[in-house]
Design an enzyme around this catalytic site. Structure first.
Site, PDB file in Angstrom:
ATOM      1  CG  ASP A  84      -1.954 -20.276  -1.669  1.00 40.25           C
ATOM      2  OD1 ASP A  84      -1.632 -20.163  -0.229  1.00 40.25           O
ATOM      3  OD2 ASP A  84      -1.651 -21.013  -2.196  1.00 40.25           O
ATOM      4  CE  LYS A  95       1.788 -17.984  -2.891  1.00 43.28           C
ATOM      5  NZ  LYS A  95       0.788 -19.129  -2.661  1.00 43.28           N
ATOM      6  CE1 TYR A 100      -3.559  -2.401   0.617  1.00 44.59           C
ATOM      7  CE2 TYR A 100      -4.714  -0.701   1.034  1.00 44.59           C
ATOM      8  CZ  TYR A 100      -4.741  -1.952   0.782  1.00 44.59           C
ATOM      9  OH  TYR A 100      -5.970  -2.575   0.676  1.00 44.59           O
ATOM     10  CG  ASP A 152      -8.208  -4.819   1.197  1.00 41.98           C
ATOM     11  OD1 ASP A 152      -9.110  -4.121   2.213  1.00 41.98           O
ATOM     12  OD2 ASP A 152      -8.063  -4.701   0.290  1.00 41.98           O
ATOM     13  CG  ASP A 198     -13.754  -6.870   2.064  1.00 42.34           C
ATOM     14  OD1 ASP A 198     -13.666  -5.999   2.952  1.00 42.34           O
ATOM     15  OD2 ASP A 198     -14.234  -6.531   0.901  1.00 42.34           O
TER      16      ASP A 198
END
Ligand code: IPM
Ligand code: MN
Length: 353
Positions: free
Chosen positions: A222, A190, A142, A246, A250
């Site tokens: 994942d 990851k 970001y 982020d 959600d």
């Protein structure tokens, strides 16, 4: 206690939901004998319209002066379809997080007994889910530099960057939260592909011996995306970098059955901000139909995290549970029953506190 709270209603339904949270906060203050001072300031598209800047210096000053910031939402559709717009409301949110040093975004996911049937997931998977994400909020892709395009404009790049220090302060918050909960910490990364993730994993591994009562699991992002939906009860506290957090938060909000209900806290060393995880929902703005509970539950988190007033926080979550059980709810969760207005839900909660 005397408390100074900055109110940043922002855009869309922000002002309406913040107004309900103010009613509830005032009612709690009265019940428990606290004195609260509110100071309001613009942010997002509302601030662009007024000053040209989505996070004006005056708003920053108001936030710095306050003990806690209560924030509504940011975003306006007039900017969404214009990828070339130079100033965007979301820049206000990112600037605010960075300038206030809000490095930890705490996003809980839990279910409401009266709403579990609204989740698209099977009941046995979600009943009693109680997990919390600690999303790193002021680093990663970001904010990393360099970012942008090559001269011809035919290639674009972003940079993901993390320092050990950034990872450590976020991870410590996660460990401490796990100690107070079910003592399970999942580090989401990851590390099979990314250098930043390998630094995350290494740093968390180094910290783990300091928290011998916490069991630490390391899981690729994942795989978490899958297991979070398959068996969310497997998780207690999850720590992760900005972008993964982020996306996963959600996803996690679906478990509860309504995004309108989920609160969040963004914490730094000196500043603390509380906001619902939903957006500005411009289609509903000004109609008095938006669900104010995410903001009201964010106010509950404010009592707990900014002032360490757990009983006040519990008073709010208890009354919210009662409103759900008694069907004093907005149209998004009314299901054929009577749909109350945003302002009516706020009035009912304040009156019953
Ligand atoms: C969030 C939002 C923001 C983010 C956007 C609006 C910049 O999606 O708070 O999760 O990506 O962090
Ligand atoms: Mn998001």
């Amino acid at each position: 206690m005397e408390m100074n709270i900055a109110l940043l209603p922002g855009d869309g339904i922000g002002p309406e939901v913040i107004a309900q949270a103010v009613k509830v906060v005032k009612a709690v203050a009265e019940k428990f004998g606290h004195t609260i001072h509110f100071e309001e300031a613009p942010v997002g598209a509302a601030a662009i319209d007024l000053t040209g800047n989505p996070y004006p210096d005056e708003t920053h000053e108001v936030c710095l002066r306050a003990d806690a910031v209560l924030f509504g939402a940011i975003g306006d559709p007039k900017y969404d379809n214009d990828p070339k717009a130079k100033v965007r409301p979301e820049q206000g949110l990112l600037a605010m997080r960075k300038k206030l040093g809000l490095f930890a975004n705490v996003r809980p996911t839990f279910t409401f007994p009266s709403l579990v049937h609204k989740s698209p997931l099977k009941l046995d998977r979600i009943e009693g889910v109680d997990l919390v994400f600690f999303r790193e909020l002021t680093g990663g892709i970001y904010f990393g530099e360099p970012r942008g395009r090559n001269e011809q404009g035919t290639k674009a790049f972003d940079t993901n960057v993390y320092s050990k220090e950034e990872i450590t302060r976020l991870a410590r918050m996660g460990f401490e939260a796990a100690q107070k909960r079910r003592k399970l910490l999942t580090c989401v990364d990851k590390a099979n592909v990314l250098a930043t993730s390998r630094l995350w994993r290494e740093t968390v591994q180094e910290l783990a011996p300091e928290y011998p009562d916490v069991k630490v699991e390391y899981e690729f992002v994942d795989a978490v995306a899958m297991r979070l939906i398959q068996w969310p009860k497997a998780y207690d506290v999850l720590i992760t970098e900005n972008l993964f957090g982020d996306i996963l938060t959600d996803e996690a909000s679906v478990i509860s059955g309504s995004m309108g209900l989920m609160p969040s806290a963004s914490l730094g060393t000196d500043n603390k901000l509380f906001e619902p995880i939903h957006g500005s929902y411009p289609q509903a703005a000004g109609k008095d139909i938006a669900n104010p509970l995410g903001t009201i539950l964010s106010a509950a988190m404010m009592f707990e995290y900014a002032f360490d007033l757990r009983e006040e926080a519990k008073t709010i979550s208890d009354i919210v549970n009662r409103s759900l059980a008694e069907g004093i709810v907005t149209e998004d969760i009314a299901e054929g029953g009577k749909a109350y207005k945003t302002s009516e839900v706020g009035d009912w909660l304040a009156a019953n506190i």
